[in-house]
Design a protein around this motif. Structure first.
Motif, mmCIF file in Angstrom:
data_model
loop_
_atom_site.group_PDB
_atom_site.id
_atom_site.type_symbol
_atom_site.label_atom_id
_atom_site.label_comp_id
_atom_site.label_asym_id
_atom_site.label_seq_id
_atom_site.Cartn_x
_atom_site.Cartn_y
_atom_site.Cartn_z
ATOM 1 N N PRO A 261 0.779 -1.136 -0.393
ATOM 2 C CA PRO A 261 -0.333 -0.037 -0.013
ATOM 3 C C PRO A 261 1.320 1.370 0.026
ATOM 4 N N LEU A 262 0.110 2.471 -0.571
ATOM 5 C CA LEU A 262 1.104 3.609 -1.042
ATOM 6 C C LEU A 262 1.268 4.280 0.222
ATOM 7 N N LEU A 263 -0.112 4.133 1.648
ATOM 8 C CA LEU A 263 -0.678 4.901 2.793
ATOM 9 C C LEU A 263 -1.222 3.760 3.434
ATOM 10 N N GLU A 264 -1.142 3.352 4.829
ATOM 11 C CA GLU A 264 -1.201 3.350 5.905
ATOM 12 C C GLU A 264 -2.256 4.494 6.950
ATOM 13 N N GLU A 265 -3.601 4.244 7.382
ATOM 14 C CA GLU A 265 -2.997 5.193 8.715
ATOM 15 C C GLU A 265 -4.376 5.062 9.073
ATOM 16 N N ASP A 266 -3.896 4.809 11.334
ATOM 17 C CA ASP A 266 -4.901 4.399 11.414
ATOM 18 C C ASP A 266 -6.373 4.957 12.064
ATOM 19 N N LEU A 267 -7.188 4.709 11.875
ATOM 20 C CA LEU A 267 -8.569 5.832 13.102
ATOM 21 C C LEU A 267 -8.744 5.700 13.763
ATOM 22 N N ASP A 268 -8.860 4.588 14.575
ATOM 23 C CA ASP A 268 -10.107 4.110 15.995
ATOM 24 C C ASP A 268 -9.903 3.014 16.540
ATOM 25 N N GLY A 269 -10.237 2.370 17.547
ATOM 26 C CA GLY A 269 -9.877 1.498 17.631
ATOM 27 C C GLY A 269 -12.003 0.696 18.552
ATOM 28 N N GLY A 270 -12.337 1.515 16.950
ATOM 29 C CA GLY A 270 -14.387 0.904 16.907
ATOM 30 C C GLY A 270 -14.133 -0.749 16.414
ATOM 31 N N CYS A 271 -15.646 -1.141 16.942
ATOM 32 C CA CYS A 271 -16.134 -2.020 15.579
ATOM 33 C C CYS A 271 -16.328 -2.434 14.064
ATOM 34 N N GLY A 272 -17.256 -1.176 13.535
ATOM 35 C CA GLY A 272 -18.086 -1.281 12.914
ATOM 36 C C GLY A 272 -17.427 -0.923 12.109
ATOM 37 N N VAL A 273 -18.297 -1.547 10.634
ATOM 38 C CA VAL A 273 -17.068 -1.374 9.584
ATOM 39 C C VAL A 273 -17.253 0.062 9.075
ATOM 40 N N VAL A 274 -16.514 0.554 8.302
ATOM 41 C CA VAL A 274 -15.354 1.925 8.151
ATOM 42 C C VAL A 274 -16.162 1.867 6.379
ATOM 43 N N PHE A 275 -17.718 2.925 6.446
ATOM 44 C CA PHE A 275 -17.803 3.073 4.688
ATOM 45 C C PHE A 275 -17.292 3.728 4.350
ATOM 46 N N PRO A 276 -16.665 3.737 2.609
ATOM 47 C CA PRO A 276 -15.427 4.959 2.263
ATOM 48 C C PRO A 276 -16.681 5.873 1.413
ATOM 49 N N PHE A 277 -17.104 7.121 1.204
ATOM 50 C CA PHE A 277 -17.721 7.510 -0.074
ATOM 51 C C PHE A 277 -16.386 8.844 -0.830
ATOM 52 N N TYR A 278 -16.740 9.043 -1.954
ATOM 53 C CA TYR A 278 -15.899 9.614 -2.602
ATOM 54 C C TYR A 278 -16.736 10.558 -3.416
ATOM 55 N N ASP A 279 -16.457 12.192 -3.177
ATOM 56 C CA ASP A 279 -16.620 13.193 -4.541
ATOM 57 C C ASP A 279 -15.289 13.651 -5.050
ATOM 58 N N PRO A 280 -15.675 13.027 -6.037
ATOM 59 C CA PRO A 280 -14.809 13.506 -7.547
ATOM 60 C C PRO A 280 -14.008 14.217 -8.059
ATOM 61 N N ASP A 281 -15.699 15.671 -7.678
ATOM 62 C CA ASP A 281 -15.335 16.989 -7.888
ATOM 63 C C ASP A 281 -14.998 18.369 -7.261
ATOM 64 N N THR A 282 -14.696 17.492 -6.061
ATOM 65 C CA THR A 282 -13.736 17.961 -4.716
ATOM 66 C C THR A 282 -12.430 17.652 -4.387
ATOM 67 N N HIS A 283 -12.533 16.637 -4.653
ATOM 68 C CA HIS A 283 -11.348 15.628 -4.188
ATOM 69 C C HIS A 283 -11.629 15.188 -2.934
ATOM 70 N N MET A 284 -12.733 14.822 -2.341
ATOM 71 C CA MET A 284 -13.220 15.149 -0.683
ATOM 72 C C MET A 284 -13.526 13.804 -0.088
ATOM 73 N N LEU A 285 -13.242 12.770 0.541
ATOM 74 C CA LEU A 285 -12.878 11.993 0.782
ATOM 75 C C LEU A 285 -14.409 11.991 2.513
ATOM 76 N N TYR A 286 -14.714 10.737 2.496
ATOM 77 C CA TYR A 286 -15.615 10.731 3.836
ATOM 78 C C TYR A 286 -16.032 9.095 4.321
ATOM 79 N N LEU A 287 -15.462 9.218 6.061
ATOM 80 C CA LEU A 287 -15.223 7.678 5.966
ATOM 81 C C LEU A 287 -16.386 7.885 7.549
ATOM 82 N N ALA A 288 -17.245 6.914 7.215
ATOM 83 C CA ALA A 288 -18.693 7.169 8.196
ATOM 84 C C ALA A 288 -18.146 5.950 8.648
#
Length: 500
Positions: A261-288
């Motif tokens: 991988p080019l990059l690995e980054e920890d988020l937290d110690g939660g147990c739920g699945v993280v859904f990624p969403f991406y907006d190509p117009d603003t290049h913004m990534l949302y993690l829920a």
């Protein structure tokens, strides 16, 4: 905890989330209680589809976007499945066509009336029968009309054509059998020429959806991928999952080379699945995260460090699933760049959440014609220039007053000069106050970022100490007796943790 640099120049750093009011939300929904890690909600500019609880089969409800407020408990539903519905997706080429998959091992395509549901729909437009076990995932092709993908618990991924005459299709166009375990997520590339998948065997694969041939594959022991997403227009691949220490994290990949991988980054110690969403117009990534109340959002670039943290939206209510409004349905007049629809099961609520770019308020013609002040500007004068201007104003006022005493001008000229001196002095005072206020805010933000970075460093050190203690305890259990040097190491670690 992940550490983020204190400063990053971005035009989207002030994006914020705005939750809709109770009147603008949708309440009274019997949201499904299934354990499938799907969105359970699909949105387009006309309708919203939500998977609901039902007895004697599976069903989902379809309501118009403009019909906010409380939903009638006897509202008409789509109830043609014989078991629980696991996922629903709207056709990107037709806002009145939706596909659903179920535990009855089938995929069904439905036509929704233009004015919404007036009665229950039982018979689908087309039924796809080709899987031997539960069908958990479906995905429409982004550029080809009438092409649908399905994945089931039989480890197979099928590609279907929907432009045939028959109402029941039993032969898919392509069957992909490269997976050795359950497929967790799928994602098409921007042009639909590649298909990325994550599997329970920890492999991330890039496939050709037309032939089923494996283009790239990776097995990373340190990252267990759950969800995968193609970052369109950047030629990057993003996965979310867990690390070896069960920390939720995201990883960024080059789809041409999945060896590392080019990059690995920890988020937290939660147990739920993280859904990624991406907006190509603003290049913004949302993690829920599923079961979380917060949504993190980032800005993605094609150069290192690739992903920049922007902010985080927090809510006290956990989310069961998420629906995303397509870009053609957002309110661009209010500077809305992204809109979620959060499923909140504790309140039977579907809550719209808009992400907005703040801007200055426009002024009306009546305000301009009534001579109201419309322009709000900030001073760019430094403190040294302010002090020089004050000295110059005092000297000029002294010279002007001496000249007025020595020369006998008329009373009108003296009054005019006095008013001029008073206005100059007031202007200097206002400039000095604004400059000092700007300096104070700058110092405040700098100190706040330093405190935040120190706290993150302390958290990282505590996590490292806990990891070392766990490794030493494991070694002690393996050898049944701790050597003397391990006892000294444990004592040194406890002393360091107490001093920190």
């Amino acid at each position: 905890m992940s550490w983020h640099p204190p400063y990053h120049s971005s035009k989207f750093r002030h994006v914020y989330g705005r939750v809709a009011s109770r009147e603008q939300s949708y309440n009274g929904l019997q949201i499904t209680g299934g354990v499938q890690d799907s969105h359970c909600c699909a949105v387009n500019p006309q309708f919203i589809a939500v998977v609901t609880e039902s007895t004697g089969g599976g069903a989902f409800i379809v309501i118009p976007v403009r019909q906010t407020g409380r939903v009638d408990p006897h509202h008409a539903r789509v109830c043609g499945h014989q078991a629980r519905v696991l996922d629903v997706k709207w056709d990107p080429f037709n806002d009145q066509r939706i596909a659903s998959c179920s535990e009855d091992c089938t995929v069904k395509v439905w036509d929704i009336p233009k004015n919404g549901l007036k009665e229950n729909i039982i018979f689908p437009r087309k039924e796809l029968i080709g899987h031997a076990r539960w069908v958990g995932l479906i995905e429409w092709h982004p550029t080809a009309k009438d092409v649908l993908l399905s994945s089931a618990y039989d480890y197979q991924v099928c590609v279907w054509r929907l432009d045939t005459v028959t109402a029941v299709a039993k032969t898919p166009v392509c069957v992909i059998r490269s997976h050795t375990d359950l497929v967790l997520s799928v994602s098409f590339s921007e042009d639909g020429s590649r298909l990325a998948t994550t599997c329970r065997d920890r492999n991330v694969r890039v496939l050709d959806p037309r032939t089923g041939h494996l283009l790239q594959g990776s097995y990373n022991q340190s990252h267990k991928a759950w969800k995968v997403l193609f970052l369109t227009n950047l030629n990057l691949l993003l996965t979310t999952g867990t690390s070896l220490w069960n920390q939720r994290q995201y990883a960024l990949w080059d789809p041409e080379d999945l060896s590392k991988p080019l990059l690995e980054e920890d988020l937290d110690g939660g147990c739920g699945v993280v859904f990624p969403f991406y907006d190509p117009d603003t290049h913004m990534l949302y993690l829920a995260g599923k079961g979380d109340g917060n949504i993190r959002y980032y800005e993605v670039s094609a150069e290192k460090p690739y992903i920049h943290f922007l902010a985080e939206h927090r809510s006290l209510l956990p989310q069961r699933g998420m629906g995303v409004m397509p870009k053609r349905g957002v309110d661009t007049k209010s500077c809305e760049v992204f809109r979620f629809y959060r499923l909140v099961p504790v309140k039977d609520l579907l809550e719209p959440l808009s992400f907005l770019v703040p801007r200055k308020v426009n002024h009306t013609a009546s305000q301009r014609l009534s001579s109201q002040r419309c322009i709000v500007s900030a001073s760019l004068v430094s403190a040294s220039l302010v002090s020089v201007s004050q000295r110059l104003s005092v000297a000029s006022s002294q010279r002007l007053s001496s000249q007025c005493r020595s020369v006998s001008f008329s009373a009108s000229l003296v009054s005019v000069s006095q008013r001029l001196i008073l206005s100059v002095s007031r202007l200097c005072l206002s400039v000095s106050f604004s400059a000092s206020l700007v300096c104070m805010w700058q110092l405040f933000y700098m100190q706040r970022e330093e405190i935040r970075s120190l706290r993150q460093q302390l958290d990282q050190r505590d996590n490292r100490i806990q990891q070392l203690e766990l490794e030493i305890k494991n070694m002690h259990n393996q050898h049944n007796q701790s050597p003397p040097f391990l006892t000294e190491v444990i004592t040194v670690i406890h002393i360091q943790s107490g001093s920190v």
